[in-house]
Design an enzyme around this catalytic site. Structure first.
Site: not given
Ligand SMILES: *Cc1c(COP(=O)(O)O)cnc(C)c1O
Length: 400
Positions: A57, A110, A182, A207
């Site tokens: 992490r 989005y 974004d 994407k």
């Protein structure tokens, strides 16, 4: 010193994080690392930002390398990778705002981000104003004394409307408000928001950046100090990118320019074809001169992207819906599937996909219509893609 170009950086940036002799960075499929016996070293590893050899992490060598590539692409000092785009977006926003703060964003977002701004932040004492992204003055007019963040998405999903990045960057500076974009739809090949003074860039790396529809990932790109803050939040929020997906992302990025340039070219050809088709009422594509904001596109984008929004004709909304469904069922190379930005072409019916998130008023501001189809163009041969639409649209065209 000679500054390498983007194509070269995609192959070589961050190589120093690969301490092995392997040409291809290994997958560090481990949750934890030997710390050695020196407790002073252990303290450094445990507290160092993004230490790539303590616990997953906190960091991972491949994550560090892929972050270096992404920071280079977006021209920021640093970057931090996440398990999904939404993990990156939520962590980035929660690294800026706290209870009592105000955010300005746009109507068209989005869906995951829209729900986060509309339904989630309000529960934690953060207020949000949504404005029309095409209206610069609306952003300025929405500024309050407690405004801490302006969050935009351009081109937006699914309408492909454009937000004026230079205006937003300047507005943020003038009022000391952090600006965040974004940049998923454009990809850094077509648009680099840092050029216009935007502070933080977020992506769904699921994407174009990953590009093969085989992983989910997200990234925050920003200053060293902001990434440190986001990293400390991410330790609590926990959205770190897995070793395998990090490796796949690094692999996918190597061909980013090849893929996106081919996709830009295919999408332009398809948009030009569809624009003339009698069964199509409207084509929204940022590469077309007929885009309502073509002049703005020219100032901030280098390519049109692979995203097209088309509207099938129909006398009534119901008929348009039926026509859209007909086209979806006839297409052979465009799979009806969520997501975008991969090497394969995809198509979705936005009204079916997102209709349930909106009440009637939100439906009208979202601009989604019943005959609308959102297309993500892939790298198949353009003749095949055009031929596919030709046969899928033929019956609709002859009906009229
Ligand atoms: C897909 C997408 C997201 C969310 O990313 P995930 O990887 O699915 O969490 C955010 N913004 C845009 C523009 C997207 O297309």
């Amino acid at each position: 010193m000679h500054m390498p170009k983007i194509e070269t950086n995609l192959i070589h940036q961050g190589e120093a994080f690969n301490e092995t002799k392997a040409v291809v960075t290994p997958i560090y499929q481990t949750s934890t690392y030997f710390a050695g016996d020196d407790l002073d070293q252990y303290i450094i590893a445990a507290t160092d930002t993004k230490h790539p050899g303590f616990y997953h992490r906190h960091g991972n060598p491949t994550n560090s390398q892929v972050a270096a590539v992404l920071a280079g692409l977006e021209k920021t000092e640093d970057a931090l990778v996440f398990a999904t785009g939404m993990a990156a977006i939520s962590t980035a926003v929660l690294s800026v705002v706290q209870a009592g703060d105000h955010v300005i964003t746009q109507h068209s977002l989005y869906s995951g981000a829209m729900l986060f701004f509309r339904n989630f932040l309000s529960q934690y004492g953060v207020t949000v104003t949504h404005v029309d992204q095409k209206d610069n003055a609306a952003f300025a007019a929405a500024i309050q004394q407690n405004t801490k963040l302006i969050y935009v998405e351009t081109p937006s999903n699914p309408n492909l409307d454009i937000t004026d990045l230079k205006y937003i960057g300047d507005l943020g500076k003038q009022h000391q408000i952090i600006t965040m974009v974004d940049n998923t739809f454009a990809s850094p090949v077509n648009q680099t928001p840092r050029d216009f003074g935007i502070d933080i860039i977020v992506h769904s790396a699921t994407k174009y950046l990953g590009g093969h529809s085989d992983l989910t990932a997200g990234v925050i790109c920003g200053s060293t100090s902001f990434i440190e803050k986001a990293w400390s939040r991410s330790l609590m929020l926990g959205g770190s990118l897995s070793p395998m997906d990090s490796w796949l992302l690094l692999r996918g990025l190597k061909t980013l320019t090849l893929r996106v340039n081919q996709i830009n070219s295919n999408a332009l050809r398809l948009a030009q074809y569809l624009e003339k088709h009698p069964a199509i009422r409207r084509v929204a594509y940022t590469g077309l001169k007929t885009h309502p904001q073509a002049q703005l596109v020219e100032t901030q984008m280098r390519g049109g992207t692979g995203m097209l929004c088309i509207e099938v004709i129909g006398e009534t909304s119901q008929q348009a819906h039926q026509h859209a469904q007909h086209v979806l069922s006839k297409l052979r190379f465009f799979a009806n599937a969520a997501s975008l930005g991969g090497v394969e072409s995809l198509i979705v019916h936005p009204a079916s996909m997102w209709g349930s998130h909106h009440n009637n008023e939100q439906k009208s501001t979202s601009g989604i219509t019943s005959g609308m189809l959102r297309v993500s163009v892939g790298i198949e041969h353009i003749d095949d893609l055009i031929e596919d639409f030709e046969q899928a649209l033929s019956e609709i065209a002859t009906l009229h």
